[in-house]
Motif scaffolding. Structure first.
Motif, PDB file in Angstrom:
ATOM      1  N   PRO A 187      -6.146  16.533   2.434  1.00 45.44           N
ATOM      2  CA  PRO A 187      -4.971  16.596   1.571  1.00 45.44           C
ATOM      3  C   PRO A 187      -3.911  17.530   2.160  1.00 45.44           C
ATOM      4  N   LEU A 188      -2.675  17.098   2.173  1.00 48.57           N
ATOM      5  CA  LEU A 188      -1.591  17.940   2.687  1.00 48.57           C
ATOM      6  C   LEU A 188      -1.515  19.241   1.896  1.00 48.57           C
ATOM      7  N   GLU A 189      -1.731  19.161   0.585  1.00 53.53           N
ATOM      8  CA  GLU A 189      -1.673  20.342  -0.274  1.00 53.53           C
ATOM      9  C   GLU A 189      -2.677  21.398   0.183  1.00 53.53           C
ATOM     10  N   LEU A 190      -3.877  20.970   0.575  1.00 58.42           N
ATOM     11  CA  LEU A 190      -4.908  21.891   1.061  1.00 58.42           C
ATOM     12  C   LEU A 190      -4.501  22.484   2.407  1.00 58.42           C
ATOM     13  N   PHE A 191      -3.983  21.650   3.293  1.00 54.31           N
ATOM     14  CA  PHE A 191      -3.547  22.105   4.618  1.00 54.31           C
ATOM     15  C   PHE A 191      -2.481  23.194   4.497  1.00 54.31           C
ATOM     16  N   LEU A 192      -1.571  23.036   3.539  1.00 56.17           N
ATOM     17  CA  LEU A 192      -0.474  23.986   3.371  1.00 56.17           C
ATOM     18  C   LEU A 192      -0.942  25.336   2.818  1.00 56.17           C
ATOM     19  N   LYS A 193      -2.161  25.371   2.268  1.00 55.49           N
ATOM     20  CA  LYS A 193      -2.697  26.620   1.708  1.00 55.49           C
ATOM     21  C   LYS A 193      -3.550  27.396   2.709  1.00 55.49           C
TER      22      LYS A 193
END
Length: 280
Positions: A110-116
């Motif tokens: 998930p992009l959201e996970l990568f950004l964190k």
């Protein structure tokens, strides 16, 4: 009579110009609707243009590929992504980031996970032998190196399988989370759904169905399904333990049970009736 003809001619001209204007407006609207943000990073092209960012040395504890503590020359992957893609135009919660590798491996998260996270794009191994950028990777008896890039993290547990650690990476690509699900999900078959979930988790990074998925391993459905030329019981056993069939096999042991393998095969049999031509 002349007056009538002139009026008719003027009316036709007016209608012609009216239609032309409407067509121009329609074309203008279509152009605006079709504008899309850039969603792919060609890492080799960025390297050529010296646009990867500032290089630093990082330490990875218990590296999952080398199975020891490693140091790398790397650039900040998160900063690179933000510099090259306008994320304000991306639906972050419903987007995946896909890592395309030289050998066709395509893991995603998930992009959201990568950004964190705190991801880095390593381009050289500090421990590499003289004249080489990387220490050799030994996997199932095969020797490889991580060229050109290896995605690593400095603040993430290596045991967490949600985070992907691909090497030989050449591209980052953003894609809707629902794209693959809609194309490959067996909505009308609850039994096949179990196998689909397992296929998504274990197989799609290396294998494609109808052209959707990784390219490291063979396409499994088109033009012939793997279930049409493998004996079912042997295919089940092969998925559980590939090394028992082939010496130095590239396919890893997935750690799944025979029951789970049977469910994957049921899904593959279901998809054999849903072939779609794969265009090159």
């Amino acid at each position: 009579m002349k007056t009538v003809k002139i009026k008719f001619f003027i009316s036709c001209l007016f209608i012609f110009f009216l239609i032309s204007c409407n067509k121009q407006k329609e074309q203008k609207t279509e152009t605006i609707v079709n504008v899309q943000p850039e969603t792919e990073l060609d890492l080799l092209a960025l390297k050529e243009k010296s646009k990867l960012g500032k290089d630093t040395v990082i330490t990875v504890i218990n590296d999952p590929v080398y199975h020891k503590t490693k140091k790398y020359h790397a650039v900040n992957a998160l900063l690179l992504l933000k510099n090259e893609i306008d994320l304000s135009k991306v639906d972050i919660k419903n987007t995946s980031i896909i890592f395309e590798c030289i050998d066709g491996y395509k893991p995603e998260m998930p992009l959201e996970l990568f950004l964190k996270t705190n991801p880095f794009l390593a381009f050289k191994d500090v421990d590499a032998p003289k004249g080489s950028n990387w220490e050799k990777i030994v996997k199932n008896g095969n020797e490889m190196n991580a060229d050109p890039f290896y995605l690593v993290y400095t603040s993430t547990s290596t045991d967490n399988q949600e985070y992907k650690w691909p090497y030989n990476v050449i591209k980052f690509r953003l894609e809707s989370k629902n794209k693959n699900v809609e194309a490959l999900q067996p909505k009308d078959d609850e039994v096949a759904m179990k196998g689909f979930a397992l296929f998504q988790k274990h197989c799609i990074t290396c294998h494609a169905i109808n052209g959707i998925g990784g390219e490291m391993g063979p396409e499994l459905n088109y033009p012939k399904s793997v279930t049409e030329y493998w004996k079912e019981n042997e295919l089940v056993d092969y998925i559980v333990d590939p090394a028992s069939f082939r010496h130095k096999v590239k396919m890893p042991t997935l750690g799944i049970t025979k029951q789970e393998s049977q469910e994957i095969v049921k899904y593959l049999k279901y998809m054999s009736g849903k072939k779609i031509e794969v265009r090159k």
